[in-house]
Design an enzyme around this catalytic site. Structure first.
Site, PDB file in Angstrom:
ATOM      1  N   ARG A  78     -15.934  -6.824  47.504  1.00  0.00           N
ATOM      2  CA  ARG A  78     -16.214  -5.739  46.646  1.00  0.00           C
ATOM      3  C   ARG A  78     -15.733  -4.784  47.179  1.00  0.00           C
ATOM      4  O   ARG A  78     -14.926  -4.633  47.949  1.00  0.00           O
ATOM      5  CB  ARG A  78     -17.784  -6.135  47.641  1.00  0.00           C
ATOM      6  CG  ARG A  78     -19.046  -7.308  46.657  1.00  0.00           C
ATOM      7  CD  ARG A  78     -19.716  -7.452  46.808  1.00  0.00           C
ATOM      8  NE  ARG A  78     -20.249  -9.036  46.918  1.00  0.00           N
ATOM      9  CZ  ARG A  78     -19.816  -9.542  47.456  1.00  0.00           C
ATOM     10  NH1 ARG A  78     -19.277 -10.015  48.738  1.00  0.00           N
ATOM     11  NH2 ARG A  78     -20.124 -11.359  47.396  1.00  0.00           N
ATOM     12  N   HIS A  99     -16.321 -22.107  54.298  1.00  0.00           N
ATOM     13  CA  HIS A  99     -16.296 -21.468  53.191  1.00  0.00           C
ATOM     14  C   HIS A  99     -14.767 -22.409  52.626  1.00  0.00           C
ATOM     15  O   HIS A  99     -14.444 -22.404  51.123  1.00  0.00           O
ATOM     16  CB  HIS A  99     -16.261 -20.157  52.564  1.00  0.00           C
ATOM     17  CG  HIS A  99     -17.784 -19.940  52.141  1.00  0.00           C
ATOM     18  ND1 HIS A  99     -17.735 -18.248  52.407  1.00  0.00           N
ATOM     19  CD2 HIS A  99     -19.024 -19.937  52.025  1.00  0.00           C
ATOM     20  CE1 HIS A  99     -19.048 -17.669  52.173  1.00  0.00           C
ATOM     21  NE2 HIS A  99     -19.525 -18.191  51.922  1.00  0.00           N
ATOM     22  N   CYS A 136      -8.210 -33.029  45.108  1.00  0.00           N
ATOM     23  CA  CYS A 136      -7.668 -33.779  43.850  1.00  0.00           C
ATOM     24  C   CYS A 136      -9.016 -34.425  42.988  1.00  0.00           C
ATOM     25  O   CYS A 136     -10.190 -35.032  43.918  1.00  0.00           O
ATOM     26  CB  CYS A 136      -6.877 -34.921  43.791  1.00  0.00           C
ATOM     27  SG  CYS A 136      -6.790 -35.771  42.175  1.00  0.00           S
ATOM     28  N   CYS A 139      -2.630 -33.292  40.649  1.00  0.00           N
ATOM     29  CA  CYS A 139      -2.069 -34.450  41.882  1.00  0.00           C
ATOM     30  C   CYS A 139      -0.887 -35.637  41.517  1.00  0.00           C
ATOM     31  O   CYS A 139      -0.814 -36.232  40.348  1.00  0.00           O
ATOM     32  CB  CYS A 139      -3.643 -35.660  42.228  1.00  0.00           C
ATOM     33  SG  CYS A 139      -3.424 -36.688  43.016  1.00  0.00           S
ATOM     34  N   THR A 186     -18.186  -8.628  58.017  1.00  0.00           N
ATOM     35  CA  THR A 186     -19.505  -9.163  56.899  1.00  0.00           C
ATOM     36  C   THR A 186     -20.083  -8.359  56.462  1.00  0.00           C
ATOM     37  O   THR A 186     -21.225  -7.641  57.402  1.00  0.00           O
ATOM     38  CB  THR A 186     -19.698 -10.379  57.322  1.00  0.00           C
ATOM     39  OG1 THR A 186     -20.363 -11.192  56.027  1.00  0.00           O
ATOM     40  CG2 THR A 186     -20.265 -11.215  58.590  1.00  0.00           C
TER      41      THR A 186
END
Ligand code: NAD
Ligand code: ZN
Length: 247
Positions: A39, A122, A130, A151, A192
């Site tokens: 952002r 995250h 895969c 894959c 953050t």
């Protein structure tokens, strides 16, 4: 300026007395390495449509999604190097001062700075997963010769091993983050905004359990007035070396 010097001293005191120091980082810590945040001015979402990281869009239009992912996460990110803030956190981990490092970033810069044991809230761009046989494959540029990548074992669609919009947090990372926050007596928030949920609950847990919160951000965040014991305004790559030189 006097005020900032006083705050630096207070931060050094808190960190010096900590028995369980934990750090929690976001996109801002990598800004000085040349990786734009999502952002704000120069942010990624000014150039790309966030839909490219929506999990449903990814499955419907994997080629379009992967074009952007390749450019962003395996182009811009691949060229970035750790900055002094990443390096100091790695030093603090390796000396035993920092007990846990939780990052929301997926750029691998903490690991590249020498921090091996990072909780990746995250996930990370370092592996591809895969979507058919769920094999985890270490990223290699040759995998992206064809888009979308497939894959090598079963030809299933590969996806970066970080979470997209609409996906849940990796369970182990979630559990480890909560545990670290609960144990911390000094908790340092770096770069953050606190706008992304449920990651923004982790500092709340630390606060609720009685930790002192030190915040280092370039501008006020969601945490500044509600949570932070000490708010140091400025760039992580400048403030962390200042603190480090006084420890
Ligand atoms: P954000 O973009 O919402 O906020 C960035 C914060 O960093 C702001 O509060 C800003 O004031 C601060 N900041 C900017 N430059 C700084 C600097 N040099 N020093 C200190 N602070 C600085 O970031 P977020 O809260 O991490 O949320 C974005 C989400 O997007 C995260 O979950 C992350 O996974 C993902 N993301 C990751 C990367 C990466 O891996 N490097 C990059 C972009 C987005
Ligand atoms: Zn497979």
């Amino acid at each position: 300026m006097i005020n900032q010097n006083l705050k630096l001293k207070q931060a050094v005191e808190l960190i010096g007395k900590a028995t369980h120091l934990v750090a929690f980082t976001g996109a801002g810590i990598s800004a000085e390495s040349g990786i734009p945040p999502f952002r704000g001015e120069g942010g990624i979402w000014n150039q790309y449509d966030p839909k490219v990281l929506d999990i449903n869009f990814f499955f419907n239009e994997p080629e379009e999604s992967w074009q952007a992912i390749r450019e962003l996460f395996y182009g811009v990110f691949a060229e970035a190097l750790p900055n002094p803030a990443h390096r100091i956190l790695a030093e603090w981990t390796n000396s035993g001062l920092l007990k846990s490092l939780i990052t929301q970033n997926i750029d691998q810069l903490h690991q590249n700075a020498g921090n091996e044991d990072v909780i990746c809230f995250h996930g990370s761009a370092q592996h591809l997963l895969c979507m058919s046989c769920f094999t985890k494959i270490k990223f290699d540029a040759s995998l992206l010769k064809d888009i979308p990548p497939r894959c090598p074992s079963c030809s299933g669609l590969l996806k970066p091993d970080f979470i997209f919009f609409g996906e849940g947090i990796p369970q182990q990372a979630y559990r480890d983050s909560i545990e670290a926050a609960e144990q911390s007596d000094v908790f340092v928030i770096i770069g953050t905004s606190g706008e992304v949920s449920p990651a923004n609950q982790i500092p709340e847990i630390a606060k609720y359990k009685g930790a002192s919160i030190i915040e280092i951000n370039r501008g006020p965040s969601h945490y500044t007035h509600r949570l932070s014991t000490l708010y140091l305004e400025g760039e992580a790559g400048k403030i962390l070396p200042e603190i480090n030189s006084m420890i």
